[in-house]
Design a protein around this motif. Structure first.
Motif, short mmCIF file in Angstrom:
data_model
loop_
_atom_site.label_atom_id
_atom_site.label_comp_id
_atom_site.label_asym_id
_atom_site.label_seq_id
_atom_site.Cartn_x
_atom_site.Cartn_y
_atom_site.Cartn_z
N ASP A 20 0.83 -1.22 0.00
CA ASP A 20 0.00 0.00 0.00
C ASP A 20 0.86 1.26 0.00
O ASP A 20 0.48 2.28 -0.60
CB ASP A 20 -0.92 0.02 1.23
N GLU A 21 1.99 1.20 0.67
CA GLU A 21 2.88 2.36 0.76
C GLU A 21 4.33 1.87 0.84
O GLU A 21 4.95 1.88 1.90
CB GLU A 21 2.54 3.21 1.98
N PRO A 22 4.90 1.41 -0.30
CA PRO A 22 6.23 0.82 -0.27
C PRO A 22 7.30 1.82 0.15
O PRO A 22 7.19 3.02 -0.13
CB PRO A 22 6.45 0.36 -1.72
N LEU A 23 8.31 1.32 0.80
CA LEU A 23 9.48 2.14 1.10
C LEU A 23 10.31 2.26 -0.18
O LEU A 23 10.60 1.25 -0.83
CB LEU A 23 10.32 1.51 2.20
N ARG A 24 10.68 3.47 -0.51
CA ARG A 24 11.47 3.69 -1.72
C ARG A 24 12.79 2.95 -1.61
O ARG A 24 13.46 2.98 -0.57
CB ARG A 24 11.72 5.18 -1.91
N TYR A 25 13.18 2.26 -2.68
CA TYR A 25 14.43 1.51 -2.81
C TYR A 25 14.43 0.19 -2.05
O TYR A 25 15.46 -0.50 -2.04
CB TYR A 25 15.64 2.35 -2.38
N LEU A 26 13.31 -0.19 -1.43
CA LEU A 26 13.23 -1.51 -0.82
C LEU A 26 12.30 -2.37 -1.66
O LEU A 26 11.08 -2.20 -1.63
CB LEU A 26 12.72 -1.43 0.62
N GLY A 27 12.89 -3.28 -2.43
CA GLY A 27 12.10 -4.13 -3.31
C GLY A 27 11.61 -5.38 -2.61
O GLY A 27 11.89 -5.63 -1.43
N VAL A 28 10.86 -6.18 -3.35
CA VAL A 28 10.29 -7.41 -2.82
C VAL A 28 11.37 -8.38 -2.37
O VAL A 28 11.25 -9.04 -1.33
CB VAL A 28 9.37 -8.06 -3.87
N ALA A 29 12.45 -8.49 -3.15
CA ALA A 29 13.49 -9.47 -2.85
C ALA A 29 14.04 -9.31 -1.44
O ALA A 29 14.18 -10.28 -0.69
CB ALA A 29 14.61 -9.39 -3.88
N PHE A 30 14.36 -8.07 -1.06
CA PHE A 30 14.94 -7.84 0.26
C PHE A 30 13.87 -7.48 1.30
O PHE A 30 14.07 -7.71 2.49
CB PHE A 30 16.03 -6.77 0.18
N GLY A 31 12.75 -6.95 0.85
CA GLY A 31 11.67 -6.70 1.78
C GLY A 31 11.11 -7.98 2.38
O GLY A 31 10.77 -8.03 3.57
N THR A 32 11.01 -9.04 1.57
CA THR A 32 10.51 -10.31 2.11
C THR A 32 11.54 -10.99 3.01
O THR A 32 11.18 -11.84 3.83
CB THR A 32 10.09 -11.26 0.99
#
Length: 232
Positions: free
Chosen positions: A80-92
């Motif tokens: 809903d409100e992603p952190l800029r520069y944090l993609g799915v690969a490292f966010g998960t």
């Protein structure tokens, strides 16, 4: 910090991620684990924290949702409100350790990164777009791992680890492995080529989503060419 950070160590540091004071070290350790000795890891991690107002508060909020409602709900909140520069690969990766550390009855959220994504495409024909935070793609992935885990009598998180290890053993990678062993023998050409492709794919996390999506299609084709070329 110890010299070697494994999943257990990163999980331990995520135990207090639901508070801002605990979210920051939890996130940092998750990123250290994820990037390993890659030279740009520290810069990319610092950029997430520096260029997102209230990034730590946001990470703590996501951790609270993960604790109370599970990993899928936390993924949706992040989308809903992603952190800029944090993609799915490292966010998960962050979600994985947060859900593993907080014993609230919810399943551990499995990691979905470039290594796992490429394995699923090669062995299951499943193409997942992780250039943006897409809840429907992650839900599809979790459902697949959950069905496999039921057949195998394992957790979905363990199935993800097996996929990751299988991919690393097949492709070889100096960038996304959990064991940073060094050898005097140079890796074979196929492994060097696959490692280069994975490095490029990881860098696409910061690219425009439309450009990244187009690039991943070409990278997938290059991966197939590499696999065919050295298999004959």
């Amino acid at each position: 910090m110890p010299d070697r950070i494994d999943r257990a160590e990163a999980t331990q540091h995520a135990a207090r991620a639901a508070t801002p004071e605990g979210a920051e070290p939890a996130f940092l350790v998750a990123m250290i684990w994820g990037y390993g000795p890659v030279g740009y890891g520290a810069w990319r991690t610092a950029r997430v924290l520096a260029e997102n107002p209230h990034a730590i508060d946001r990470l703590a909020e996501v951790a609270r949702v993960a604790r109370d409602d599970g990993g899928l709900a936390a993924f949706r909140v992040m989308a809903d409100e992603p952190l800029r520069y944090l993609g799915v690969a490292f966010g998960t990766k962050y979600l994985r350790f947060v859900t593993a550390a907080q014993s609230s009855g919810h399943a551990v959220a499995p990691i979905l990164d470039a290594v796992v994504r490429r394995w699923l495409l090669a062995h299951h024909g499943l193409r997942l777009n992780i250039d943006e935070w897409r809840p429907e793609a992650y839900e599809r992935y979790v459902e697949l791992l959950t069905s496999w885990s039921a057949e195998l009598g394992l957790t979905a998180d363990t199935v993800e680890q097996l996929i990751f290890r299988s991919a690393i053993s097949q492709e070889g990678s100096a960038f996304w492995g959990e064991e940073w062993a060094k050898s005097a023998e140079p890796p074979p050409p196929a492994r060097r080529a696959q490692a280069a492709l994975l490095e490029i794919e990881g860098l696409l996390d910061t690219a425009d989503p439309r450009v990244a999506l187009e690039a991943r299609g070409h990278l997938d084709e290059l991966a197939r060419i590499v696999q065919r070329g050295w298999a004959t």
